[in-house]
Design an enzyme around this catalytic site. Structure first.
Site, PDB file in Angstrom:
ATOM      1  N   GLU A 123       0.834  -1.208   0.000  1.00 53.39           N
ATOM      2  CA  GLU A 123       0.000   0.000   0.000  1.00 53.39           C
ATOM      3  C   GLU A 123       0.867   1.255   0.000  1.00 53.39           C
ATOM      4  OE1 GLU A 123      -3.395   0.736   2.579  1.00 53.39           O
ATOM      5  OE2 GLU A 123      -3.519  -1.420   2.957  1.00 53.39           O
ATOM      6  N   SER A 180       6.071 -19.508   3.358  1.00 54.31           N
ATOM      7  CA  SER A 180       6.199 -20.839   3.952  1.00 54.31           C
ATOM      8  C   SER A 180       5.717 -21.876   2.955  1.00 54.31           C
ATOM      9  CB  SER A 180       5.367 -20.980   5.246  1.00 54.31           C
ATOM     10  OG  SER A 180       5.770 -20.050   6.218  1.00 54.31           O
ATOM     11  N   ASP A 222      -5.446  -9.364   3.241  1.00 51.63           N
ATOM     12  CA  ASP A 222      -5.241  -7.944   3.510  1.00 51.63           C
ATOM     13  C   ASP A 222      -6.040  -7.574   4.751  1.00 51.63           C
ATOM     14  OD1 ASP A 222      -4.834  -5.271   3.529  1.00 51.63           O
ATOM     15  OD2 ASP A 222      -5.561  -4.901   1.499  1.00 51.63           O
ATOM     16  N   ASP A 236      -5.361  -1.753   6.683  1.00 53.22           N
ATOM     17  CA  ASP A 236      -5.585  -0.679   5.712  1.00 53.22           C
ATOM     18  C   ASP A 236      -5.115   0.646   6.287  1.00 53.22           C
ATOM     19  OD1 ASP A 236      -6.681  -2.290   3.799  1.00 53.22           O
ATOM     20  OD2 ASP A 236      -8.756  -1.747   4.194  1.00 53.22           O
TER      21      ASP A 236
END
EC number: 3.5.1.11
Length: 871
Positions: A201, A304, A382, A385
């Site tokens: 972002e 991973s 996500d 924010d």
């Protein structure tokens, strides 16, 4: 931001002088200073906290297996053992999570403390404790009692060589008793390092502010290649809490896997940060970068691998499970191998489990019990924010109306300086990170408490400077949750239903869980708190003044991806897109791009037909070194012009099998070429925004190679695709000729791609004796960024390994005593202890150790037995 505020590794001269003196004194009296901190591993110790007797068996590598009659004593013993082996790691971590580094290490750490206090990790942990189940709180409290029993027995340098440094650096600093909140705060640190795409972002916003157009920025963050790289639950879906086990051939949807569109708002432009807010966004991004990663040095290589294979494909007839989390390289490792065994397993004492724990947190995070095994990879949704806020006269504007902000005062104590007092303000979205930046900028005006140029106190001067804009953070980990309940629930689960029930409480960080059991079932569950957004998709900082961009609750657990016993007989998770084309929720647009997962899929698909897979075969897959991204690049390199040494090196690529073994000359030349190719292609981005060397760049360059007219190929040093390819090879050949000799056939990838396990607080001081004292040896490694054997590197800083398979584990559910494991470093965190770094050479060679489980096997492998008795 100024050069006086730096990353954690730049230490004060006082600290370095003290540590250097200790290093020089490592002989004679220094031997006593070092060894007095070593743990007692045999005989008897009286611990007043215990109710009954506990036994600690250690094998030849110092790995402990703990037995006790009650759950309380089991976790008291685990707390004592963790403190024996790793108390400096535990103490350093709690100082960090509480935002208290500056009170020990001085002004340089004020930036980290201010940002962490602004987010309030410890404040959240304090609230979290009250939400947990009574038995979970009891386990955490018992663990703290065990840690404190250790602290009562030892003082100062007896707890670790680092505490001798600490005593000279901050003589007034007191080591406080351990609490349950100290353990819970560590979960915030784990969530921070695995928080998803927040770095993307800020990066996208910074690139836009630098003048790079939106269309070109989007080329750097392509959609997930759903047709080529299979999602985890391929075709699976969830409805009404029931899971489907179908495994079709469909790909991930645009919504679930970051497809085209979905930018938010009419036409998407509302999500673009205004130009006048660029400065405040850049400042916050730089400040967040200064927070020391808790799971080891952070890079794009974090990820991973884990997978499970059903018994129909195995030699034993029962499932196989493999896991190797990729985290930052540090000494000691983030993991501590431990067995926790109730002498008799009952409802009151339900634990009989072996695996990998975190020093500072009770229980086992990854491992197996007598019935089930499980592994983790990062789901990567996500969950954080950034919101641009319009600030007017101390209020945040929302839908055209001022909305008051919550405020609280924080004080950061600074060793050798004045306290830093600042005000934290929070909007409806979360704390204003820009206030942290403002408070730090004010402090730099002069010595003493923070004031502005007119002498006004900082708490009256912390208005954001970005043209009336501020930046707030919405992050799921800033709300108290119940992840600790989940850890103990998984430790005691005995089938897929009870395992899923435990996973319901695993809120942050959201993970991929793979599962296998002794009844023959395999499964996958994605737990975690994932926001449901209104407008927007979280890829750009959102406009906080428009409530349409607020979160609207969270995805229900029963709607998260899950699958059990898929038809194909195996499940692979490697941070790729999680779900198939019929999934209804937006998880993220920034997955790993699926090269590792697809390589594992390819290797498994070629092997499952024989029906004789073993745990050793799983270990071989973990060590696969193929650079899948090179397959698209090498044909173009072979057609490009090269002269002299570069032409000789070019021939190495003609019959290269794309494996990146430590002895590979072709791998050395290719990776050097790749690094220079990135610099030449993306020169307009500059070093601060250069793309990483891993899977995202693999996909971007793959597409650009088919577009020779792209403006990305235009540059000052080389102009045009073919010229850039030739220049990259020539530069690589010149570099390797200087470093490795003039004969390309003698070049070796391992000479460039080395790994040093680094002490997180003293290991990058730049002072040779200090680094010698606290760091591990340097070893050559194979693999590379985004390979299955994921030894990642930062191409802007050289080829040295920054992220690693932090451990490896393979389990055959038919014989739990035959399981194998390896840790990056070893059980001990004490400098010069035989168990400090004793697993690193084995790890580098791809070897593993026995992972005994039953008491008979544990006693057979035991070298030392310590009996802990109540007073």
């Amino acid at each position: 931001m100024t050069e006086t505020r730096t990353r954690f590794r730049r230490w004060s001269l006082i600290a370095l002088s003290v540590a250097a003196g200790l290093a020089v004194a490592a002989a004679g009296a220094g031997v006593w200073a070092v060894q007095r901190a070593f743990p007692d591993t045999g005989g008897e110790i009286t611990l007043p906290a215990l109710e009954g007797e506990a036994s600690v068996y250690r094998d030849a590598r110092g790995i402990p297996q703990i037995y006790a009659d009650t759950a309380a004593d089991l976790f008291r013993a685990q707390g004592f053992v963790h403190a024996q082996d790793r108390f400096w790691q535990m103490h350093f971590n709690r100082l960090t999570t509480a935002g208290r580094l500056a009170e020990v290490f001085g002004e340089e750490q004020a930036e980290t403390d201010v940002y962490l206090r602004t987010m309030g990790w410890r404040r959240v942990a304090e609230r979290e404790y009250e939400l947990l189940r009574p038995d979970t709180r009891a386990y955490l409290d018992s663990y703290a009692e065990g840690v404190n029993a250790y602290l009562d027995r030892r003082d100062g340098g007896e707890r670790g060589l680092e505490f001798t440094v600490l005593a000279a650096l901050a003589p007034d600093h007191e080591v406080e008793p351990w609490t349950a909140v100290d353990s819970l705060a560590w979960l915030k640190a784990m969530a921070w390092d695995l928080r998803g795409n927040m770095q993307h972002e800020t990066e996208r916003a910074a690139l836009l502010a630098s003048g790079i157009g939106r269309e070109r920025i989007e080329e750097l963050y392509p959609a997930y290649p759903e047709r080529d790289h299979r999602p985890i639950v391929d075709g699976g879906s969830v409805a009404d809490g029931r899971f489907r086990a179908d495994a079709g051939e469909g790909g991930a949807s645009a919504a679930a896997a970051g497809g085209e569109g979905g930018e938010g708002g009419e036409g998407g432009d509302a999500t673009l940060p205004p130009q006048e807010a660029a400065g405040v966004l850049a400042g916050v991004g730089a400040g967040l970068d200064a927070i020391p990663p808790m799971l080891g040095p952070e890079s794009a290589g974090l990820g991973s691998n884990s997978w499970v294979v059903s018994g129909e494909h195995t030699a034993s007839g029962l499932p196989l499970l493999a896991n190797d989390p990729h985290l930052g390289a540090q000494l000691p490792s983030v993991w501590h191998q431990t067995g926790l065994h109730c002498t008799d397993v009952t409802d009151q004492c339900p634990f009989d489990v072996t695996g990998f724990s975190f020093a500072g947190l009770p229980g086992i995070v990854i491992g197996h019990n007598a019935d089930i095994a499980w592994g983790f990879t990062n789901l990567g949704p996500d969950v954080a924010d950034l919101y641009l806020e319009r600030i007017d006269d101390g209020a945040a504007m929302v839908d055209g109306e001022p909305e008051p902000m919550d405020t609280r005062e924080e004080t950061v104590k600074v060793a050798g300086g004045d306290d830093l007092v600042f005000t934290v303000r929070s909007t409806r979205h979360g704390p204003l990170l820009s206030d942290a930046e403002a408070a730090l900028d004010l402090r730099e005006i002069g010595a003493g408490p923070p004031v502005d140029a007119d002498g006004e106190p900082a708490d009256r001067a912390a208005e954001p400077t970005g043209g009336g804009y501020g930046v707030s953070l919405s992050w799921t980990a800033l709300e108290p949750g119940t992840t600790a309940d989940s850890i103990f629930g998984m430790n005691a689960a005995d089938d897929f239903a009870s395992f899923r029930d435990a996973a319901r409480s695993f809120e942050v960080p959201a993970q991929n869980l793979v599962y296998a059991d002794t009844e023959g079932d395999i499964g996958y569950q994605a737990p975690g708190t994932v926001p449901v957004r209104g407008t927007g998709d979280g890829r750009w900082p959102a406009p906080g003044w428009d409530s349409d961009y607020d979160w609207h609750g969270f995805v229900d657990f029963d709607a998260l991806p899950v699958v059990r016993n898929p038809d194909r007989g195996y499940i692979v998770t490697a941070n790729q897109a999680a779900v198939g084309s019929d999934y209804e929720h937006m998880l993220t647009g920034d997955w790993a791009y699926g090269y590792r997962s697809q390589r594992i899929e390819t290797l498994l698909a070629g092997a499952v037909g024989d029906g004789d897979l073993t745990a050793a075969d799983m270990a071989d897959i973990q060590l696969d070194d193929e650079n899948s991204g090179a397959r698209a690049v090498v044909p173009h390199l072979l057609r490009a012009d090269a002269e002299g040494t570069a032409a000789q090196a070019q021939e190495l690529l003609a019959d290269w099998d794309f494996q990146q073994g430590a002895d590979s000359a072709a791998a050395a030349f290719y990776n050097a070429t790749w690094s220079h190719l990135l610099d030449l292609t993306f020169d307009e981005l500059g070093p601060d925004h250069s793309p990483d060397a891993g899977s995202r760049s693999w996909l971007v360059v793959d597409r650009l190679l088919d577009d020779p007219g792209s403006p990305w190929w235009d540059g000052d040093a080389a102009d045009g695709r073919d010229a850039v390819l030739s220049a990259a090879m020539n530069r690589a050949a010149d570099e390797l000729g200087r470093r490795l000799g003039e004969d390309p056939a003698e070049w070796r990838w391992g000479e460039l791609h080395t790994f040093t396990a680094t002490h997180p607080s003293l290991g990058e001081s730049g002072i040779g004796p200090v680094e010698w004292l606290f760091n591990g040896p340097t070893v050559e490694t194979s693999g590379g960024d985004s390979t299955v054997n994921a030894t990642g590197w930062e191409h802007t800083e050289g080829y040295a390994v920054t992220t690693v398979p932090s451990m490896r584990m393979t389990i055959d559910m038919a014989d739990l005593d035959a399981a194998r494991w390896i840790d990056l470093t070893g059980a001990s965190g004490h400098a010069f202890h035989p168990d400090n770094g004793n697993q690193t050479p084995l790890w580098a060679r791809g070897e593993t150790l026995p992972m005994p489980f039953t008491r008979a096997a544990v006693e057979e492998h035991a070298e030392d037995v310590l009996t802990l008795r109540p007073e």
